[in-house]
Design a protein around this motif. Structure first.
Motif, PDB file in Angstrom:
ATOM      1  N   ALA A 137      -8.177  -2.720  -0.669  1.00 40.79           N
ATOM      2  CA  ALA A 137      -8.019  -4.094  -0.196  1.00 40.79           C
ATOM      3  C   ALA A 137      -6.550  -4.395   0.130  1.00 40.79           C
ATOM      4  O   ALA A 137      -6.268  -5.157   1.041  1.00 40.79           O
ATOM      5  N   VAL A 138      -5.620  -3.778  -0.602  1.00 42.34           N
ATOM      6  CA  VAL A 138      -4.197  -4.009  -0.349  1.00 42.34           C
ATOM      7  C   VAL A 138      -3.834  -3.539   1.063  1.00 42.34           C
ATOM      8  O   VAL A 138      -3.141  -4.249   1.802  1.00 42.34           O
ATOM      9  N   HIS A 139      -4.318  -2.372   1.446  1.00 44.39           N
ATOM     10  CA  HIS A 139      -4.066  -1.871   2.800  1.00 44.39           C
ATOM     11  C   HIS A 139      -4.602  -2.859   3.837  1.00 44.39           C
ATOM     12  O   HIS A 139      -3.957  -3.104   4.864  1.00 44.39           O
ATOM     13  N   HIS A 140      -5.752  -3.418   3.565  1.00 43.20           N
ATOM     14  CA  HIS A 140      -6.384  -4.358   4.492  1.00 43.20           C
ATOM     15  C   HIS A 140      -5.569  -5.646   4.606  1.00 43.20           C
ATOM     16  O   HIS A 140      -5.450  -6.208   5.694  1.00 43.20           O
ATOM     17  N   VAL A 141      -5.010  -6.111   3.503  1.00 39.50           N
ATOM     18  CA  VAL A 141      -4.168  -7.312   3.535  1.00 39.50           C
ATOM     19  C   VAL A 141      -2.982  -7.078   4.465  1.00 39.50           C
ATOM     20  O   VAL A 141      -2.666  -7.910   5.322  1.00 39.50           O
ATOM     21  N   PHE A 142      -2.324  -5.939   4.318  1.00 40.40           N
ATOM     22  CA  PHE A 142      -1.177  -5.639   5.173  1.00 40.40           C
ATOM     23  C   PHE A 142      -1.611  -5.436   6.621  1.00 40.40           C
ATOM     24  O   PHE A 142      -0.903  -5.836   7.544  1.00 40.40           O
ATOM     25  N   ALA A 143      -2.763  -4.824   6.830  1.00 37.80           N
ATOM     26  CA  ALA A 143      -3.258  -4.608   8.194  1.00 37.80           C
ATOM     27  C   ALA A 143      -3.583  -5.926   8.885  1.00 37.80           C
ATOM     28  O   ALA A 143      -3.514  -6.026  10.107  1.00 37.80           O
ATOM     29  N   ARG A 144      -3.926  -6.963   8.108  1.00 36.07           N
ATOM     30  CA  ARG A 144      -4.255  -8.267   8.685  1.00 36.07           C
ATOM     31  C   ARG A 144      -3.031  -9.178   8.843  1.00 36.07           C
ATOM     32  O   ARG A 144      -3.125 -10.236   9.444  1.00 36.07           O
ATOM     33  N   TRP A 145      -1.888  -8.790   8.330  1.00 36.79           N
ATOM     34  CA  TRP A 145      -0.679  -9.607   8.400  1.00 36.79           C
ATOM     35  C   TRP A 145      -0.137  -9.523   9.828  1.00 36.79           C
ATOM     36  O   TRP A 145       0.421  -8.514  10.246  1.00 36.79           O
ATOM     37  N   SER A 146      -0.283 -10.591  10.594  1.00 39.25           N
ATOM     38  CA  SER A 146       0.063 -10.554  12.015  1.00 39.25           C
ATOM     39  C   SER A 146       1.540 -10.269  12.258  1.00 39.25           C
ATOM     40  O   SER A 146       1.887  -9.576  13.215  1.00 39.25           O
ATOM     41  N   LEU A 147       2.425 -10.762  11.422  1.00 44.75           N
ATOM     42  CA  LEU A 147       3.852 -10.479  11.572  1.00 44.75           C
ATOM     43  C   LEU A 147       4.109  -8.976  11.468  1.00 44.75           C
ATOM     44  O   LEU A 147       4.792  -8.388  12.306  1.00 44.75           O
ATOM     45  N   LEU A 148       3.542  -8.361  10.475  1.00 43.36           N
ATOM     46  CA  LEU A 148       3.707  -6.921  10.281  1.00 43.36           C
ATOM     47  C   LEU A 148       3.064  -6.153  11.428  1.00 43.36           C
ATOM     48  O   LEU A 148       3.629  -5.195  11.949  1.00 43.36           O
ATOM     49  N   ARG A 149       1.877  -6.593  11.832  1.00 42.17           N
ATOM     50  CA  ARG A 149       1.158  -5.947  12.935  1.00 42.17           C
ATOM     51  C   ARG A 149       2.001  -5.972  14.214  1.00 42.17           C
ATOM     52  O   ARG A 149       2.132  -4.975  14.921  1.00 42.17           O
ATOM     53  N   LEU A 150       2.586  -7.134  14.517  1.00 42.93           N
ATOM     54  CA  LEU A 150       3.429  -7.253  15.713  1.00 42.93           C
ATOM     55  C   LEU A 150       4.654  -6.352  15.610  1.00 42.93           C
ATOM     56  O   LEU A 150       5.025  -5.681  16.574  1.00 42.93           O
ATOM     57  N   ALA A 151       5.287  -6.344  14.452  1.00 43.39           N
ATOM     58  CA  ALA A 151       6.486  -5.525  14.252  1.00 43.39           C
ATOM     59  C   ALA A 151       6.175  -4.047  14.468  1.00 43.39           C
ATOM     60  O   ALA A 151       6.951  -3.329  15.105  1.00 43.39           O
ATOM     61  N   ILE A 152       5.031  -3.609  13.973  1.00 38.99           N
ATOM     62  CA  ILE A 152       4.635  -2.210  14.131  1.00 38.99           C
ATOM     63  C   ILE A 152       4.287  -1.918  15.583  1.00 38.99           C
ATOM     64  O   ILE A 152       4.788  -0.965  16.183  1.00 38.99           O
TER      65      ILE A 152
ATOM     66  N   MET B 178       5.727   0.091   2.430  1.00 41.67           N
ATOM     67  CA  MET B 178       5.599  -1.254   1.871  1.00 41.67           C
ATOM     68  C   MET B 178       4.382  -1.332   0.946  1.00 41.67           C
ATOM     69  O   MET B 178       4.459  -1.930  -0.128  1.00 41.67           O
ATOM     70  N   VAL B 179       3.274  -0.723   1.354  1.00 44.86           N
ATOM     71  CA  VAL B 179       2.082  -0.691   0.505  1.00 44.86           C
ATOM     72  C   VAL B 179       2.409   0.032  -0.800  1.00 44.86           C
ATOM     73  O   VAL B 179       2.104  -0.467  -1.888  1.00 44.86           O
ATOM     74  N   ASP B 180       3.043   1.190  -0.691  1.00 45.99           N
ATOM     75  CA  ASP B 180       3.375   1.985  -1.883  1.00 45.99           C
ATOM     76  C   ASP B 180       4.295   1.209  -2.830  1.00 45.99           C
ATOM     77  O   ASP B 180       4.064   1.178  -4.036  1.00 45.99           O
ATOM     78  N   GLU B 181       5.331   0.584  -2.274  1.00 46.84           N
ATOM     79  CA  GLU B 181       6.268  -0.186  -3.106  1.00 46.84           C
ATOM     80  C   GLU B 181       5.570  -1.366  -3.770  1.00 46.84           C
ATOM     81  O   GLU B 181       5.851  -1.690  -4.928  1.00 46.84           O
ATOM     82  N   THR B 182       4.671  -2.006  -3.037  1.00 51.90           N
ATOM     83  CA  THR B 182       3.951  -3.153  -3.584  1.00 51.90           C
ATOM     84  C   THR B 182       3.047  -2.719  -4.733  1.00 51.90           C
ATOM     85  O   THR B 182       3.041  -3.350  -5.796  1.00 51.90           O
ATOM     86  N   LEU B 183       2.315  -1.639  -4.533  1.00 49.63           N
ATOM     87  CA  LEU B 183       1.446  -1.135  -5.603  1.00 49.63           C
ATOM     88  C   LEU B 183       2.270  -0.706  -6.813  1.00 49.63           C
ATOM     89  O   LEU B 183       1.883  -0.963  -7.956  1.00 49.63           O
ATOM     90  N   GLN B 184       3.411  -0.105  -6.550  1.00 50.94           N
ATOM     91  CA  GLN B 184       4.293   0.311  -7.638  1.00 50.94           C
ATOM     92  C   GLN B 184       4.804  -0.897  -8.422  1.00 50.94           C
ATOM     93  O   GLN B 184       4.917  -0.859  -9.644  1.00 50.94           O
ATOM     94  N   LEU B 185       5.098  -1.973  -7.706  1.00 49.68           N
ATOM     95  CA  LEU B 185       5.543  -3.207  -8.361  1.00 49.68           C
ATOM     96  C   LEU B 185       4.479  -3.711  -9.336  1.00 49.68           C
ATOM     97  O   LEU B 185       4.789  -4.069 -10.472  1.00 49.68           O
ATOM     98  N   PHE B 186       3.228  -3.737  -8.885  1.00 48.65           N
ATOM     99  CA  PHE B 186       2.146  -4.203  -9.743  1.00 48.65           C
ATOM    100  C   PHE B 186       1.945  -3.268 -10.935  1.00 48.65           C
ATOM    101  O   PHE B 186       1.680  -3.729 -12.046  1.00 48.65           O
ATOM    102  N   GLN B 187       2.082  -1.969 -10.713  1.00 44.72           N
ATOM    103  CA  GLN B 187       1.892  -1.011 -11.798  1.00 44.72           C
ATOM    104  C   GLN B 187       3.017  -1.091 -12.825  1.00 44.72           C
ATOM    105  O   GLN B 187       2.788  -0.889 -14.013  1.00 44.72           O
ATOM    106  N   SER B 188       4.226  -1.404 -12.382  1.00 49.71           N
ATOM    107  CA  SER B 188       5.357  -1.419 -13.297  1.00 49.71           C
ATOM    108  C   SER B 188       5.448  -2.701 -14.116  1.00 49.71           C
ATOM    109  O   SER B 188       6.079  -2.730 -15.161  1.00 49.71           O
TER     110      SER B 188
END
Length: 154
Positions: free
Chosen positions: A1-16, A32-42
């Motif tokens: 679901a985290v990947h999907h949240v980032f995939a739906r973020w229009s700002l990020l989509r446009l930048a890519i 960004m996905v990896d860092e975000t997941l790492q933040l939650f895990q830490s």
């Protein structure tokens, strides 16, 4: 679901899709996905929405050279915190809802102003072209809300 949240973020989509930053958007998005997941895990006690929003803002600024003035990092962070909180409690309803939503392409985001033009509202159309509220790192015309004139150089 985290990947999907980032995939739906229009700002990020446009930048890519537009190749902003170093041009390797897919790798930057995965980082960004990896860092975000790492933040939650830490942070076992949970991640604060404002801290995550700051992290996301800093990341897109650093890697895509974009400043988000549209509040989207706060919205994305809020959704991610809610997903984490609910999934940690065994509730996957929100995650299922996120996964069920279609992912918009940047072409759909850019095409949106055409609806305002069809309504004959030229001023709204001019504002809609700037709808993502992105501020590239290059200087911009600060009077964008007023006399709008398309692609004005100066």
């Amino acid at each position: 679901a985290v990947h999907h949240v980032f995939a739906r973020w229009s700002l990020l989509r446009l930048a890519i899709d537009m190749g902003w930053g170093d041009g390797d958007g897919a790798r930057n998005q995965q980082a960004m996905v990896d860092e975000t997941l790492q933040l939650f895990q830490s942070k076992r006690k949970g991640v604060e929405q404002h801290d995550l929003a700051d992290h996301l803002s800093d990341f897109i600024n650093e890697h895509f050279h974009v400043v988000a003035e549209d509040g989207s990092p706060q919205e994305v962070a809020g959704l991610l915190v809610a997903l984490y909180t609910q999934c940690a409690a065994g509730d996957t309803v929100l995650a299922q809802q996120v996964l069920a939503q279609p992912v918009a392409t940047s072409q759909q985001c850019v095409a949106a102003p055409d609806t305002a033009e069809m309504d004959g509202d030229e001023e709204s159309d001019d504002e809609m072209e700037e709808a993502p509220a992105l501020t590239p790192m290059a200087p911009i015309d600060e009077g964008a809300g007023g006399g709008g004139g398309g692609g004005g150089g100066g």
